[in-house]
Scaffold this motif. Sequence first.
Motif, PDB file in Angstrom:
ATOM      1  N   UNK A 188       1.414   5.837  52.507  1.00  0.00           N
ATOM      2  CA  UNK A 188       1.874   4.450  52.596  1.00  0.00           C
ATOM      3  C   UNK A 188       0.954   3.457  51.893  1.00  0.00           C
TER       4      UNK A 188
ATOM      5  N   UNK B  46       6.457  15.108  60.323  1.00  0.00           N
ATOM      6  CA  UNK B  46       7.043  14.649  61.587  1.00  0.00           C
ATOM      7  C   UNK B  46       8.489  14.174  61.388  1.00  0.00           C
TER       8      UNK B  46
ATOM      9  N   UNK C 218       1.631  -4.934  56.043  1.00  0.00           N
ATOM     10  CA  UNK C 218       1.032  -4.509  57.322  1.00  0.00           C
ATOM     11  C   UNK C 218       1.837  -3.394  57.998  1.00  0.00           C
ATOM     12  N   UNK C 219       2.173  -2.368  57.239  1.00  0.00           N
ATOM     13  CA  UNK C 219       2.948  -1.250  57.796  1.00  0.00           C
ATOM     14  C   UNK C 219       2.149  -0.576  58.913  1.00  0.00           C
TER      15      UNK C 219
ATOM     16  N   UNK D   2      -1.198   6.220  63.428  1.00  0.00           N
ATOM     17  CA  UNK D   2       0.187   6.260  63.912  1.00  0.00           C
ATOM     18  C   UNK D   2       0.240   6.137  65.424  1.00  0.00           C
TER      19      UNK D   2
ATOM     20  N   UNK E 244       4.517  11.118  51.445  1.00  0.00           N
ATOM     21  CA  UNK E 244       4.243   9.965  52.295  1.00  0.00           C
ATOM     22  C   UNK E 244       2.780   9.610  52.123  1.00  0.00           C
TER      23      UNK E 244
END
Lengths: 211, 267
Positions: B30, B86, B133-134, B202, B28
């Motif tokens: 991003x 996670x 725009x994550x 996050x 991961x």
Amino acid sequence: MLIQWINTGLRKIPTWVLYLILPIPGLLVIAAGLTDNLGPEPINELEEELGEFALKLLILGLAISPLLHFTRINLVRFRRAIGVMAFAYVTAHFLVWFVLDLQGLNQIWTEIVKRPYVTVGFAGFVAMIPLAITSNDLSVRRLGRFWRILHRLIYLVAILAGLHFIMLSKGFDVEALAHMVVILAFLALRVSKWRRGLQSGLQGLRKKLIG
Amino acid sequence: GAMASIASPALAETLEPNTWEHITSYNNFYEFGTDKEDPAANAHRLNTSGWEIEVDGLVDAPGRYSLTSLLEGLSEEERIYRFRCVEAWSMVVPWNGVELKDILDKVGVQSGAKYVAFETANRPDEMPGLRYPVLDWPYREGLRLDEALHPLTLMATGIYGKPIPNQNGAPIRLVVPWKYGFKSIKSIVRITLTDQEPATSWNMANAREYGFYSNVNPTVSHPRWSQASERKIGGGLFNRRQPTLMFNGYEAEVADLYKGMDLTTYF
């Protein structure tokens, strides 16, 4: 002219061909999983691939009416096979989640009830069951008008499936949102058609009453 | 702090590291795309040569440090840690790196500092995922100062004795083994000592799902899935889940940091 030629060609294809072709991507991905060719986390990969293919088939099924309306290309004969195969993929997707991912019956109800994205996905799966059961000529004849109304459930199924995809994504997922946009666009086309049908029905009724 | 000085059952046990192939192909990150295989496919575009890190805030020697000067004289060691995402998958990774404490000692933490904030490189030309725009870029993470100074907290520059690949956070990344993986921020360009709890990516995106602490905790569910078990990467199609351990198995070392805190509120 071209459309006529395409439709003539399409009529020559027997619908059972789809039951041979459409399982192929799923079988390939299962084979890849069994032969350790699905990457480091094959269970998730298999789950995702089957789910996404199911969603694509649902969207393809929804596309058939607008395609006929706007281009006169007629794929209506193939809609049943596409729907049945979508159900098969959803079932496979569910089984991979249940058997390989969750690995235990005691967890399943907790997951379905506690996790909204699972609840939504599971509701979509359940809503497909009556459609799969009535996807035969006998049911179409027996149920008559009610069959058409019942099968409008497919729009609910598609929305639940699209929502399930959005809800399980982490962050802002463009791909999941794009699927939903397409589903909602097809629904909007249908709703305007249903409304026109309803209006003309009411008009007919009014004429009859007023004379 | 040498590893031998940490007398603990967690570090004495033998962990089976994942293969180089798995560690470097399932990521991961991003900034390079949201699919697990995107980082391995796209991260070669990141130019890590001449890497610099801005150190600012409540420190005695703020400034722009070259990576080499920041690491100069610090002792590098190997740490084989559990890594728990996670998303309920896990790996075991043999990291190479220095303790964050050694870096912080070098730049001199001032007495008012309570937190450490980190920032990832923000280079749209080299990181195609930044087009979407994550998250609110640049990626940001942070630790409480006592967490940052803990001997388990590592700044990794290698895996399996080789330089850390770009998809794993080259040239330098944080590794906090008792927290969910997203806390271990990659490709760090800024370290800020502050007296305020820093905003973290996050948590900003979804505070209900991702707390500032994000300690691995099997008893606190993620709102969308259970954290009670995990699947270790690399076990194939019939891989079994394994129970997730409190603080990812580092309870003996780190539980004291959270004494008296309600871990369901400060998740």
